[in-house]
Design a protein around this motif. Structure first.
Motif, short mmCIF file in Angstrom:
data_model
loop_
_atom_site.label_atom_id
_atom_site.label_comp_id
_atom_site.label_asym_id
_atom_site.label_seq_id
_atom_site.Cartn_x
_atom_site.Cartn_y
_atom_site.Cartn_z
N GLY A 47 0.81 -1.21 0.00
CA GLY A 47 0.00 0.00 0.00
C GLY A 47 0.84 1.26 0.00
N LEU A 48 0.23 2.33 0.46
CA LEU A 48 0.86 3.65 0.45
C LEU A 48 0.50 4.37 1.75
CD1 LEU A 48 2.37 5.84 -1.30
CD2 LEU A 48 0.10 6.61 -1.99
N GLU A 49 1.52 4.86 2.45
CA GLU A 49 1.30 5.62 3.67
C GLU A 49 1.83 7.04 3.49
OE1 GLU A 49 2.25 5.56 8.51
OE2 GLU A 49 3.42 4.29 7.14
N ILE A 50 1.09 8.02 4.01
CA ILE A 50 1.54 9.40 4.03
C ILE A 50 1.88 9.76 5.48
CG2 ILE A 50 0.94 11.79 3.55
CD1 ILE A 50 1.16 10.09 1.06
N ILE A 51 3.10 10.23 5.69
CA ILE A 51 3.58 10.59 7.02
C ILE A 51 3.88 12.08 7.05
CG2 ILE A 51 5.37 10.20 8.75
CD1 ILE A 51 5.80 7.43 7.51
N ASP A 52 3.33 12.77 8.04
CA ASP A 52 3.68 14.17 8.27
C ASP A 52 4.91 14.21 9.17
OD1 ASP A 52 1.49 14.92 6.81
OD2 ASP A 52 0.21 15.22 8.56
N TYR A 53 5.98 14.88 8.70
CA TYR A 53 7.25 14.82 9.43
C TYR A 53 8.08 16.04 9.06
CZ TYR A 53 11.69 12.70 11.07
OH TYR A 53 12.87 12.42 11.72
N ARG A 54 8.58 16.75 10.07
CA ARG A 54 9.43 17.93 9.86
C ARG A 54 8.78 18.95 8.93
NH1 ARG A 54 15.28 14.83 9.03
NH2 ARG A 54 15.57 14.21 11.21
N GLY A 55 7.50 19.14 9.10
CA GLY A 55 6.80 20.16 8.34
C GLY A 55 6.45 19.79 6.93
N GLY A 56 6.71 18.54 6.53
CA GLY A 56 6.39 18.12 5.17
C GLY A 56 5.64 16.80 5.18
N HIS A 57 5.42 16.25 3.99
CA HIS A 57 4.70 15.00 3.82
C HIS A 57 5.63 13.97 3.17
CE1 HIS A 57 1.01 17.08 4.83
NE2 HIS A 57 1.24 17.97 3.86
N GLU A 69 13.63 10.11 13.62
CA GLU A 69 14.59 10.28 14.72
C GLU A 69 13.89 10.48 16.05
OE1 GLU A 69 17.59 13.14 13.84
OE2 GLU A 69 18.32 12.03 12.10
N PRO A 70 14.58 10.18 17.15
CA PRO A 70 14.00 10.34 18.48
C PRO A 70 13.51 11.77 18.72
CG PRO A 70 16.05 9.13 18.61
CD PRO A 70 15.96 9.64 17.21
N GLY A 71 12.32 11.88 19.32
CA GLY A 71 11.77 13.18 19.68
C GLY A 71 11.11 13.94 18.56
N GLU A 72 11.13 13.42 17.34
CA GLU A 72 10.54 14.11 16.19
C GLU A 72 9.04 13.81 16.11
OE1 GLU A 72 11.73 16.21 14.04
OE2 GLU A 72 13.91 15.93 13.85
N MET A 73 8.22 14.85 16.16
CA MET A 73 6.77 14.68 16.08
C MET A 73 6.38 14.23 14.67
SD MET A 73 4.32 14.89 18.29
CE MET A 73 5.07 15.98 19.51
N HIS A 74 5.45 13.28 14.59
CA HIS A 74 5.00 12.80 13.28
C HIS A 74 3.62 12.17 13.41
CE1 HIS A 74 6.91 9.35 15.29
NE2 HIS A 74 6.06 8.59 14.60
N THR A 75 3.01 11.95 12.29
CA THR A 75 1.75 11.21 12.22
C THR A 75 1.75 10.45 10.90
OG1 THR A 75 -0.65 11.35 12.37
CG2 THR A 75 0.46 13.10 11.14
N GLY A 76 0.74 9.62 10.69
CA GLY A 76 0.70 8.83 9.47
C GLY A 76 -0.69 8.29 9.21
N GLY A 77 -0.97 8.05 7.94
CA GLY A 77 -2.27 7.50 7.56
C GLY A 77 -2.24 7.00 6.14
#
Length: 282
Positions: A47-57, A69-77
């Motif tokens: 499949g395909l996942e989109i992750i928000d990371y360091r202000g980008g996708h 990396e440790p401590g980096e905020m992210h999400t995914g869907g």
């Protein structure tokens, strides 16, 4: 593909620190923004996942490695409303990647890593350890693969590859593993006893023996298992006597090394004419 997630906890050596493994298959699940104390190393398997990371996708596809990396905020869907996504991830303490590098923690400028061979090796290790989280296998394989990831794709300088006295180190480790067949010591403990880092010990062993410590021990166990099967013991009895987790674990390695199952081997040697017996040639 439904919403499925399974966590497995492996240990890096006997009584060693834990390392968590996640096997995920999602169709609609979207993660809330979060961060981890560890490095998150994932391999997309479908499949395909989109992750928000360091202000980008970030857009992942099958075979890609993602390093967060440790401590980096992210999400995914999911990258599409119909296909979903599947991946394997492990959560590695920062010191585990720093063990093989110089100058502090490895930094990955790009979270997406294109390295098909390493992705395949990580996926195989993840699958095997999720099914049977053997401590020595985890400690033999995962630090080595994470070292390769840091060396090839981070800004950190690799530690020197040459380990003085590698042959003696490898023989010492080999003998300890053989002596403690059913409950082998951790590689971290052996490395400390030898005044080495775990990465140096792994480098010395692989350079000399051509395989990681766990693979050598598994083959040594198979050799011991052959003799016990020839004596008439059943595979289920033999597995625990030589240090495998169960009969299935013995069977996997027996087939890898000899090409047949322990039961088939036992039957063949039990049915064979014995030297000097009534069926032997005159």
């Amino acid at each position: 593909m439904g919403e499925q997630a399974r966590w497995t906890r492996a240990r890096l050596g006997r009584c060693g620190p834990p390392l968590d493994l996640l096997t995920a298959h999602f169709r609609r699940h979207v993660y809330a923004p979060h961060a981890h104390d560890e490095y998150t190393v994932g391999v997309c398997v479908g499949g395909l996942e989109i992750i928000d990371y360091r202000g980008g996708h970030i857009s992942t596809g099958p075979g890609t490695i993602v390093v967060l990396e440790p401590g980096e905020m992210h999400t995914g869907g999911p990258g599409s409303p119909t296909d979903g996504y599947a991946y394997r991830a492990l959560y590695a303490e920062p010191a585990l990647l720093a063990d093989s590098t110089l100058g502090g923690l490895p930094h990955f400028r790009e979270p997406l890593v294109d390295d098909p061979a390493l992705a395949a090796a990580l996926r195989t290790a993840h699958t095997e350890l999720s099914a049977c989280p053997d401590p020595l296998q985890a400690e033999s394989v995962l630090p080595w693969l994470l070292a390769a990831l840091a060396h090839r794709h981070s800004t950190a300088r690799p530690a020197p590859d040459r380990v003085p006295g590698a042959h003696l180190i490898a023989r010492t480790v080999r003998d300890r593993l053989a002596d403690e067949l059913t409950d082998p010591p951790s590689l971290a403990l052996l490395a400390t006893d030898l005044g080495l880092s775990r990465y140096q010990l792994l480098r010395a062993f692989r350079t000399t023996m051509g395989i990681p410590p766990y693979a050598w021990l598994a083959q040594h166990r198979v050799t011991k298992a052959r003799a016990l099967l020839e004596s008439g013991l059943r595979p289920a009895e033999v597995a625990s006597l030589v240090g495998f987790a169960d009969q299935a674990h013995l069977t996997r390695w027996f087939r890898r090394v000899l090409g047949v199952t322990p039961a088939a081997y036992r039957n063949s040697v039990q049915d064979s004419p014995r030297p000097g017996g009534r069926d032997s040639a005159v």
